[in-house]
Design an enzyme around this catalytic site. Structure first.
Site, PDB file in Angstrom:
ATOM      1  N   CYS A  54       0.837  -1.207   0.000  1.00  0.00           N
ATOM      2  CA  CYS A  54       0.000   0.000   0.000  1.00  0.00           C
ATOM      3  C   CYS A  54       0.876   1.264   0.000  1.00  0.00           C
ATOM      4  CB  CYS A  54      -0.896  -0.033   1.231  1.00  0.00           C
ATOM      5  SG  CYS A  54      -2.103   1.307   1.298  1.00  0.00           S
ATOM      6  N   ASP A  72       0.377   3.722   1.843  1.00  0.00           N
ATOM      7  CA  ASP A  72       0.295   4.293   3.190  1.00  0.00           C
ATOM      8  C   ASP A  72       1.677   4.704   3.726  1.00  0.00           C
ATOM      9  OD1 ASP A  72       0.050   4.414   6.146  1.00  0.00           O
ATOM     10  OD2 ASP A  72      -2.010   3.765   5.736  1.00  0.00           O
ATOM     11  N   ARG A  80       2.750   4.967   6.560  1.00  0.00           N
ATOM     12  CA  ARG A  80       3.184   4.242   7.764  1.00  0.00           C
ATOM     13  C   ARG A  80       3.802   2.889   7.431  1.00  0.00           C
ATOM     14  NH1 ARG A  80      -2.697   4.858  10.342  1.00  0.00           N
ATOM     15  NH2 ARG A  80      -3.111   4.116   8.219  1.00  0.00           N
ATOM     16  N   HIS A 115      -1.697  -4.224   5.136  1.00  0.00           N
ATOM     17  CA  HIS A 115      -1.269  -3.734   6.455  1.00  0.00           C
ATOM     18  C   HIS A 115      -2.457  -3.395   7.351  1.00  0.00           C
ATOM     19  CE1 HIS A 115      -2.203   0.618   5.880  1.00  0.00           C
ATOM     20  NE2 HIS A 115      -2.145   0.264   4.608  1.00  0.00           N
ATOM     21  N   CYS A 124      -5.679  -0.230   7.190  1.00  0.00           N
ATOM     22  CA  CYS A 124      -5.550   0.266   5.814  1.00  0.00           C
ATOM     23  C   CYS A 124      -6.758   1.143   5.456  1.00  0.00           C
ATOM     24  CB  CYS A 124      -5.438  -0.911   4.848  1.00  0.00           C
ATOM     25  SG  CYS A 124      -5.242  -0.398   3.122  1.00  0.00           S
TER      26      CYS A 124
END
Ligand SMILES: [Zn+2]
Length: 204
Positions: free
Chosen positions: A39, A41, A43, A98, A101
């Protein structure tokens, strides 16, 4: 707002000199250990949590680590998979979802993304994941969707002839991972039981 160019200056001063020979070696070519699909993302930092150096993983990132079926996937996804398998001959493809998400949250609650029609269309490519949630009743609904989406994307990868051929030939293996950025833990899909298990158990 943090000036990212300050970070570039620090990289050039502190980090690059320590890895200079590695980067010079990479100038002659790359031979990554895996195609890593995860992803976007912020993080999720795959090189960090896999302890990988530059040149070791070939990465595709998008919202929700969505591959899509052959013909349904976007051109960038299809071309990058083709290149990784045919030109780089990666020995494994890892689809890594993850915890928490946002894309999968959007799939779970479509009304939350009505103001973002492109996001809605994109995550709906994973709607089949919603039909596959009963496998692990011990985790919350969002985590179940994240897990189901990983399984769905692994099936989608097999619709790409170059992937299916390499898997059939034994030169390519597909893996599903789930990364929890709050704990640093990674669970991996154990196909024989269709469940995600602690990666240390898999290694042992
Ligand atoms: Zn995500």
């Amino acid at each position: 707002m943090r000036d990212l160019l300050t970070g570039v200056t620090q990289f050039q001063k502190n980090t690059f000199p320590k890895k200079k020979s590695r980067f010079e070696e990479l100038g002659r070519g790359q031979s990554p250990e895996a195609l890593f699909i995860t992803c976007s993302d912020s993080r999720v930092n795959p090189e960090l949590f896999t302890n990988c150096e530059p040149g070791e993983i070939f990465v595709i990132r998008n919202a929700g680590n969505i591959v899509g079926r052959k013909g349904e996937a976007d051109l960038g996804m299809a071309a990058t998979i083709e290149y990784a398998v045919k030109a780089l001959r990666v020995p494994q493809i890892i689809v890594c979802g993850h915890a928490k998400c946002g894309a999968m949250q959007g799939l779970m609650t479509p009304e939350a993304v009505t103001s973002m029609p492109e996001v809605g269309k994109w995550v709906s490519l994973s709607k089949k994941a919603l039909e596959d949630l009963s496998v692990n009743p011990h985790v919350d609904r969002l985590t179940q969707i994240v897990e189901a989406n990983i399984r769905l994307q692994l099936r989608n990868l097999m619709t790409f002839p170059e992937v299916a051929d390499a898997v059939e030939a034994g030169s390519l293996r597909l893996h599903g991972w789930l990364y929890d950025f709050e704990t640093g833990k990674v669970t991996v899909l154990a196909p024989e039981i269709n469940r995600f298990v602690d990666c240390n158990v898999r290694i042992a």
